[in-house]
Design a protein around this motif. Sequence first.
Motif, short mmCIF file in Angstrom:
data_model
loop_
_atom_site.label_atom_id
_atom_site.label_comp_id
_atom_site.label_asym_id
_atom_site.label_seq_id
_atom_site.Cartn_x
_atom_site.Cartn_y
_atom_site.Cartn_z
N VAL A 1 1.16 -1.40 0.01
CA VAL A 1 -0.39 0.08 0.11
C VAL A 1 1.14 1.55 0.66
CG1 VAL A 1 -1.56 1.34 1.32
CG2 VAL A 1 -1.55 -1.57 0.80
N LEU A 2 1.95 1.37 0.85
CA LEU A 2 2.75 2.09 0.65
C LEU A 2 3.85 2.59 -0.51
CD1 LEU A 2 2.77 2.54 4.63
CD2 LEU A 2 1.65 3.40 3.02
N GLY A 3 3.74 2.05 -1.65
CA GLY A 3 5.41 1.77 -2.02
C GLY A 3 6.20 0.44 -2.22
N GLY A 4 5.43 -0.66 -1.82
CA GLY A 4 5.82 -1.61 -1.00
C GLY A 4 7.65 -1.95 0.02
N GLN A 5 6.57 -0.45 0.90
CA GLN A 5 7.56 -0.43 2.16
C GLN A 5 8.37 -1.27 2.36
OE1 GLN A 5 8.51 2.65 3.62
NE2 GLN A 5 8.62 3.32 1.81
N THR A 6 9.24 -1.65 2.89
CA THR A 6 9.61 -3.52 3.30
C THR A 6 10.15 -3.18 5.32
OG1 THR A 6 10.52 -3.91 1.73
CG2 THR A 6 11.21 -5.41 3.87
#
Length: 82
Positions: A32-37
């Motif tokens: 949802v947040l641009g692929g945050q890991t």
Amino acid sequence: MMKRCSLQEGIDKWFSPTQRAHIRVTRFRQNVLGGQTGVVVRLMSTTDSIELRFFRHGDGTWRLFPASASRPTMNSSAWLAA
């Protein structure tokens, strides 16, 4: 300027030494947040139920908030060179 923060320093800040024996760390990816890991740090105890999510930022620090999403930018020098 923010102080550099390792994941271990973040865990040490939020959990006491007695709680750290009952912690489980698992990795997640949040599309949802641009692929945050990041990682989920859970306190596995009979009396406490705490879950914190740490996000890895571009500068290598670990924070409780996600990094800002990169936004499209316009570079005027590219227009001037044409």
